[in-house]
Structures are given as structure tokens and as C-alpha cells.
Design a protein around this motif. Sequence first.
Motif, PDB file in Angstrom:
ATOM      1  N   GLU A  41      -2.881 -11.537  -7.237  1.00  0.00           N
ATOM      2  CA  GLU A  41      -2.353 -12.736  -7.870  1.00  0.00           C
ATOM      3  C   GLU A  41      -1.655 -12.456  -9.198  1.00  0.00           C
ATOM      4  OE1 GLU A  41      -4.743 -13.758  -4.640  1.00  0.00           O
ATOM      5  OE2 GLU A  41      -5.177 -12.396  -6.302  1.00  0.00           O
ATOM      6  N   THR A  42      -1.916 -11.273  -9.786  1.00  0.00           N
ATOM      7  CA  THR A  42      -1.269 -10.919 -11.056  1.00  0.00           C
ATOM      8  C   THR A  42       0.032 -10.165 -10.842  1.00  0.00           C
ATOM      9  OG1 THR A  42      -2.427  -8.807 -11.272  1.00  0.00           O
ATOM     10  CG2 THR A  42      -3.539 -10.772 -12.133  1.00  0.00           C
ATOM     11  N   GLY A  43       0.312  -9.847  -9.570  1.00  0.00           N
ATOM     12  CA  GLY A  43       1.542  -9.107  -9.267  1.00  0.00           C
ATOM     13  C   GLY A  43       1.371  -7.605  -9.279  1.00  0.00           C
ATOM     14  N   HIS A  44       0.157  -7.130  -9.462  1.00  0.00           N
ATOM     15  CA  HIS A  44      -0.082  -5.689  -9.470  1.00  0.00           C
ATOM     16  C   HIS A  44      -0.611  -5.213  -8.106  1.00  0.00           C
ATOM     17  CE1 HIS A  44      -0.264  -6.723 -13.812  1.00  0.00           C
ATOM     18  NE2 HIS A  44       0.345  -5.545 -13.943  1.00  0.00           N
ATOM     19  N   PRO A  45      -0.360  -3.948  -7.741  1.00  0.00           N
ATOM     20  CA  PRO A  45      -0.869  -3.428  -6.473  1.00  0.00           C
ATOM     21  C   PRO A  45      -2.406  -3.455  -6.470  1.00  0.00           C
ATOM     22  CG  PRO A  45       0.847  -1.990  -7.321  1.00  0.00           C
ATOM     23  CD  PRO A  45       0.501  -2.947  -8.425  1.00  0.00           C
ATOM     24  N   ALA A  46      -2.961  -4.110  -5.434  1.00  0.00           N
ATOM     25  CA  ALA A  46      -4.415  -4.182  -5.309  1.00  0.00           C
ATOM     26  C   ALA A  46      -4.905  -3.466  -4.058  1.00  0.00           C
ATOM     27  CB  ALA A  46      -4.861  -5.639  -5.270  1.00  0.00           C
ATOM     28  N   GLY A  47      -3.989  -3.159  -3.177  1.00  0.00           N
ATOM     29  CA  GLY A  47      -4.374  -2.476  -1.948  1.00  0.00           C
ATOM     30  C   GLY A  47      -3.190  -1.770  -1.315  1.00  0.00           C
ATOM     31  N   VAL A  48      -3.502  -0.984  -0.274  1.00  0.00           N
ATOM     32  CA  VAL A  48      -2.453  -0.240   0.459  1.00  0.00           C
ATOM     33  C   VAL A  48      -2.479  -0.697   1.917  1.00  0.00           C
ATOM     34  CG1 VAL A  48      -1.621   2.001   1.211  1.00  0.00           C
ATOM     35  CG2 VAL A  48      -2.593   1.735  -1.083  1.00  0.00           C
ATOM     36  N   MET A  90      -0.924   9.856  -1.361  1.00  0.00           N
ATOM     37  CA  MET A  90      -0.027   8.783  -0.927  1.00  0.00           C
ATOM     38  C   MET A  90      -0.565   7.420  -1.352  1.00  0.00           C
ATOM     39  SD  MET A  90       1.272  10.064   2.855  1.00  0.00           S
ATOM     40  CE  MET A  90      -0.331  10.588   3.476  1.00  0.00           C
ATOM     41  N   ILE A  91      -1.900   7.258  -1.266  1.00  0.00           N
ATOM     42  CA  ILE A  91      -2.520   6.004  -1.726  1.00  0.00           C
ATOM     43  C   ILE A  91      -2.277   5.816  -3.226  1.00  0.00           C
ATOM     44  CG2 ILE A  91      -4.723   4.836  -2.077  1.00  0.00           C
ATOM     45  CD1 ILE A  91      -5.689   6.122   0.534  1.00  0.00           C
ATOM     46  N   ASP A  92      -2.484   6.886  -3.991  1.00  0.00           N
ATOM     47  CA  ASP A  92      -2.278   6.816  -5.442  1.00  0.00           C
ATOM     48  C   ASP A  92      -0.840   6.467  -5.785  1.00  0.00           C
ATOM     49  OD1 ASP A  92      -4.919   7.403  -5.851  1.00  0.00           O
ATOM     50  OD2 ASP A  92      -4.592   9.538  -6.270  1.00  0.00           O
ATOM     51  N   PHE A 117       3.605   6.662  10.378  1.00  0.00           N
ATOM     52  CA  PHE A 117       2.975   5.603   9.584  1.00  0.00           C
ATOM     53  C   PHE A 117       3.711   5.363   8.267  1.00  0.00           C
ATOM     54  CE2 PHE A 117       1.055   9.617   8.419  1.00  0.00           C
ATOM     55  CZ  PHE A 117       0.966   9.575   7.040  1.00  0.00           C
ATOM     56  N   SER A 118       3.359   4.198   7.678  1.00  0.00           N
ATOM     57  CA  SER A 118       3.926   3.836   6.371  1.00  0.00           C
ATOM     58  C   SER A 118       2.825   3.234   5.503  1.00  0.00           C
ATOM     59  CB  SER A 118       5.050   2.816   6.542  1.00  0.00           C
ATOM     60  OG  SER A 118       5.501   2.357   5.284  1.00  0.00           O
ATOM     61  N   TYR A 119       2.807   3.629   4.219  1.00  0.00           N
ATOM     62  CA  TYR A 119       1.896   3.051   3.229  1.00  0.00           C
ATOM     63  C   TYR A 119       2.710   2.126   2.317  1.00  0.00           C
ATOM     64  CZ  TYR A 119      -1.963   6.351   4.240  1.00  0.00           C
ATOM     65  OH  TYR A 119      -2.976   7.047   4.835  1.00  0.00           O
ATOM     66  N   SER A 120       2.297   0.843   2.241  1.00  0.00           N
ATOM     67  CA  SER A 120       3.019  -0.143   1.420  1.00  0.00           C
ATOM     68  C   SER A 120       2.021  -0.876   0.513  1.00  0.00           C
ATOM     69  CB  SER A 120       3.731  -1.173   2.306  1.00  0.00           C
ATOM     70  OG  SER A 120       4.588  -0.533   3.221  1.00  0.00           O
ATOM     71  N   GLY A 168       2.262   1.955  -8.373  1.00  0.00           N
ATOM     72  CA  GLY A 168       3.544   1.244  -8.469  1.00  0.00           C
ATOM     73  C   GLY A 168       4.720   2.034  -7.954  1.00  0.00           C
ATOM     74  N   GLY A 169       4.448   3.147  -7.320  1.00  0.00           N
ATOM     75  CA  GLY A 169       5.539   3.961  -6.771  1.00  0.00           C
ATOM     76  C   GLY A 169       6.092   3.385  -5.476  1.00  0.00           C
ATOM     77  N   GLU A 170       7.019   4.130  -4.852  1.00  0.00           N
ATOM     78  CA  GLU A 170       7.658   3.672  -3.619  1.00  0.00           C
ATOM     79  C   GLU A 170       6.696   3.769  -2.434  1.00  0.00           C
ATOM     80  OE1 GLU A 170      11.198   5.864  -2.944  1.00  0.00           O
ATOM     81  OE2 GLU A 170      12.332   4.875  -4.552  1.00  0.00           O
ATOM     82  N   SER A 171       6.988   2.960  -1.442  1.00  0.00           N
ATOM     83  CA  SER A 171       6.228   3.053  -0.193  1.00  0.00           C
ATOM     84  C   SER A 171       6.500   4.409   0.463  1.00  0.00           C
ATOM     85  CB  SER A 171       6.628   1.931   0.758  1.00  0.00           C
ATOM     86  OG  SER A 171       6.345   0.668   0.183  1.00  0.00           O
ATOM     87  N   THR A 172       5.613   4.829   1.342  1.00  0.00           N
ATOM     88  CA  THR A 172       5.768   6.134   2.005  1.00  0.00           C
ATOM     89  C   THR A 172       6.146   5.933   3.471  1.00  0.00           C
ATOM     90  OG1 THR A 172       3.482   6.335   2.802  1.00  0.00           O
ATOM     91  CG2 THR A 172       3.932   7.018   0.521  1.00  0.00           C
ATOM     92  N   TRP A 173       6.710   6.994   4.032  1.00  0.00           N
ATOM     93  CA  TRP A 173       7.037   7.007   5.476  1.00  0.00           C
ATOM     94  C   TRP A 173       6.800   8.418   6.003  1.00  0.00           C
ATOM     95  CZ3 TRP A 173       7.752   4.341   9.746  1.00  0.00           C
ATOM     96  CH2 TRP A 173       8.392   4.947  10.846  1.00  0.00           C
ATOM     97  N   SER A 174       6.047   8.527   7.091  1.00  0.00           N
ATOM     98  CA  SER A 174       5.768   9.819   7.720  1.00  0.00           C
ATOM     99  C   SER A 174       5.950   9.667   9.231  1.00  0.00           C
ATOM    100  CB  SER A 174       4.345  10.292   7.413  1.00  0.00           C
ATOM    101  OG  SER A 174       4.148  10.450   6.024  1.00  0.00           O
ATOM    102  N   GLU A 175       6.595  10.637   9.833  1.00  0.00           N
ATOM    103  CA  GLU A 175       6.890  10.556  11.272  1.00  0.00           C
ATOM    104  C   GLU A 175       6.314  11.765  11.996  1.00  0.00           C
ATOM    105  OE1 GLU A 175      10.677   9.607  14.225  1.00  0.00           O
ATOM    106  OE2 GLU A 175      11.019  10.163  12.124  1.00  0.00           O
TER     107      GLU A 175
END
Length: 577
Positions: free
Chosen positions: A143-150, A102-104, A135-138, A109-116
Motif C-alpha cells: 500500500e506504500t508503493g514499495h516492493p513487498a513480495g516477488v 534474483m529475489i533481492d 520463469f520471471s520474477y516481478s 527496486g531493481g528490474e524484473s528478471t527473465w530466465s529461459e
Amino acid sequence: MSKIYTESFLSGGGEMGVLMRSKDWSLSKLGNPANWPQSLRTTLSIILNSKFPMFLFWGSDQNCFYNDAYRPSLGKTGKHPNILGICGKDAWPEIWHLIKPMIDQVMDGGESTWSENSLIPIYRNGKIEDVYWTFSYSPVHDETGHPAGVFVTCCETTKNINKYKKLKDSHTKFQNSIMQAPVGIVILTGHDFMVETSNDFYLNLIDKTKEEFIGKTLFTTLPEVEDVIRPILLNVLRTGHPFYGNEFEIVLKRGGKKEKCFFNFVYQPLQQPGQKLLRIMVVVSEVTSTVMARRKMEAKVAKVENMFESSQSIIYSYSGIDAIESDTASAQHLRKTFIKNENKSVSAINGKNAQTNPFDGFVTNANQVSAEPYLSIAQQSFLTETNHHRHSRLYIKNMVSARCKMIVKAELEKMGLNAILISSGVVKMGTKLSETKHEELRTALLKFGLELIDVKKSELIEKTKKIIIEMVHYMDVQPSLKFSVYLSENLKYNYTALSRIFSEVQGTTIEQFIISHKIERVKDLLVYDELSLAEIAFKLHYSSAAHLSNQFKKVTGLTPKYFKKLRHKRLMVPKVE
């Protein structure tokens, strides 16, 4: 001494804010917080000052950050505070195979996740525990516009899931208990009495399948009982009080034809605190065979009484009969019959002891042999009834099942007492209980939810029944007063209070008790064929023959005319020798 970082984005945040400001970040790949990127600073400021559980995986090593709201989910001992700032893989080895994909996905650049309510077991409190999360992973962009964290927003739902499991397990056990119960059980919901569940025992009683019954309204499936049962069920919903039926007569359609059946049952309200009552549990057992057997015996006794009235063969004389007393109307009537036949005596036998068999005084003429079977029946009935004053009846509320009867029998035996008869709601004792024994039994039964009715109430019910039976069956002229007024005047008791006590003890109303006896009296008069239906209606204070006919059909399922015809056919069947 460790350096204290004073960067504004680390201000506040409770315990986790203190830990982040005091941690030696020089030992981490992240280095001095003063050099952290603005995207990380902003995200941490939000996390630290939020009251909602939040977690952050940052950078290529997925370094871990979390706030005070998340802290309880880590347990009292285990990962906290050691996982702050370390690599995600080292922080969560037990679940890395679950969360890494899910982190990967988010980091690529994939979609956020949702788990219930997902089960993700973690190490806490010194062991691996089953923990449920929503929970949700977003992504957090740099600053470059790329994903740097979850960025993780989460809520532990373990307590709710465990409560649900316990409730489901309890419901399953409850359903299994219902299905295996040796009595019919059905649960009704709402004012239209939708059938929520039913066991096979109940389905067999009403001759219906699950498909025909469950999920449908009660009276859609059983329209023939609506007039009688709906008012009772509505009253249970209105008052919240259970209703007990004892030998309650119902006409059911079984096997394609209508049958008169008798049931013992309880309508028990099921109410949650603070909620409106909308559910009723019905527990029922059929006693048709018992009731019919007793009525058959009663009919035999009545036949013997009629024989004494008309026969010239059976003669009875007994000088001590006036010493024999009875507190039941039927025994008094039989006693009168014997005295009347005394006038026909061919011979008399006097001087018999009142404590011995009073039938020792019977003699017969040449037809003695043909009378012998009736003599035996009458002897048994007379001895039972004339000794009734030696017996004592106990009334027990809520005693509606075989298990309850077994409990009562066991408790009596513990006290060294033996019952002559234990039936639904009633125990017949050989001797009257002392006040001490009565209180001892009352206390013992309360442990099982059974209530021993007060002696005075029991005596009041017995007197009520006696008056009704005498009035309906043995008075040539019915009283002109209403039954309620007649009972009140004879018992010197308020009728409203009397009616309430009678229903609690007997499981049926006074009105229903009177109606059942009036219908039995009508049957007798129809069989005797001495009065027209209109004359019977007048004799028993019905407003009209039509009123009598309607009530008779409602109770028996037959019209008076058809009943009379049916009885006549049976009487015409030749006796098989």
C-alpha cells in the motif's frame, strides 16, 4: 480442530485453496488472514484462481505461496505441502544461493528478471532432480508503493529439454554413423537438392571438399550429372519410393578430368509422418574397377570369338555339341562360331562325352602354340556359359552394401547352401533352390530388411535381359517394332508391369539397360570399322547419326569419332614380348 478461514480472497483455488483456508496461520508471522494487507489478498486471489503455474515470495522472510498449476513441479513426494507459508530459505535450501540474488534484485527496486530453460535442480521425489524452468520474477507493491513480495510466473520445461537432448544425442549418433560408414552417404534437402550433410567417403568419391560441397545445391557442385540424376531424384520426391541403381554409369569430373564411373546406390526418401517429403538419403559405393574388369574379360572373350571366325588354325569338331544347351545369348553365339569353324576342320575327333570337357575336341595345325592362350580363355568361358542352365540366380531387393552381402552369405551358410557368386542384388547358386528352401531364405532375409524377389519375377527378368541382349548384339537386322512392343509380344506380358518389376529388381530401367547395351554394340561396330556412323545408326534404329552421337557422348563422355580414334591408337601399340 483447526480453524477454517472464510475470507473471500481464499475462495476457490482447488487443493491449494483448501490448504490455505485450513492452515493454522496463527503459528506463522503472517498471523490471521483477516489482517493481511490488501496487496497480499489481491495477489493470492489471482494466484489461486489461475490455471498457469504461479508462486509468491512474500515479506522479509519470503514466505511461500503457490497454486494448483504449480503443484506438479514439486513432485509426488518432497516439499508439498510443507513449504506453504514457510520462509523461502527453509523451503528451498538446495537452490537458495541461485534464487536469492534474483529475489533481492526485485525487492530492492531493481528490474524484473527473465530466465529461459534454466537448469535449477530441486529436491523432489526423494532426491535432487535436474529441473529446467522458464520463469520471471516481478515485484508486488504494498500500500506504500514499495516492493513487498516477488511474484513468480513459471513453466517447467524439463520434458522438452530432455526430448531435445535425446533428439540431439540421436542426431549426433546418426551423424557419427554416417561419418564412419564404409560407403558414401549424403543427405539432400528440398527440390533444389541442397546438400545437408555428407561423409568423407562420399567426398572422396566425387573429389570435393566439405567447403565445396556441403551447404550448396547438388548440381551446382556436380553439374555434369544433372541431366541423368535430377529426373531420378525428382521422381523419388514425387512418389516417395526409393530408387536403386546397380552398376549405374555416370561421368564425373575428378582430378580435373572427366571419368566414366560405375556406382551401386540407393536414393532413400526420408519422410516424417504427416509431413511433406523434402529429404533424400543417398547411399553409394563405387564398383568401377569391378565393372571394368568384367568388361575387359568380356572383350577378351569377344576377341576369341572373332579369332574363331577368321582363323584357319583352330579347328573344332564334336559330335555331341547339339546336346549342349545354353540359356544365354553369348554362349549360343559362341556355339554357332564353333559349328562354323567345323567346316574348316583338318581332322575331327568324335565320340566325346557331353559331360566332359568339350574342348578335348580341339586340334590345331602348326600354329597351335600361338593359339594356346586364346584356347584357354575360350575354354573357361565356354564351360562357364554352357553349364549356365545348371545354375540358379536369386534376386534380392535392397542388397546394396557389403554388409548386406555378408548377411546373405551368412544366412545361406546357416541353411547349408553355398553361393557361387554374390553381387549387388544378385546371388548365383550352384543348384536351384526348392520351394521350401526359397521360402525359408525369404523369411530369414526379411528380418534384415532384404526382400527375396519372387521366382517368377526373377525368371521374367532373366528372359527380358536375354531378349534384349540377343536383339541388340546378335540380330543382324533390328526389329522394326518399338522395344516396348517387341518385349511385350515376345514375353506375352504387359510392358508397364514388366518395366516396374525390372526397375525394382535390377535397380535400373529397361530403357537404361537397352541404352547401355546399344552403346556397347556401337563400340563394337566402331572398332570393327566396317560401317559408317550413319549406317550404325540405321542398323540400331537411331533416328539419325546425330542422335546416336549425342547418346553415345552422354553415356561414355566421348564422341564416337574420338572413341574410334582412341581405340585405334591402342590397337596400334606394339605388343611387348
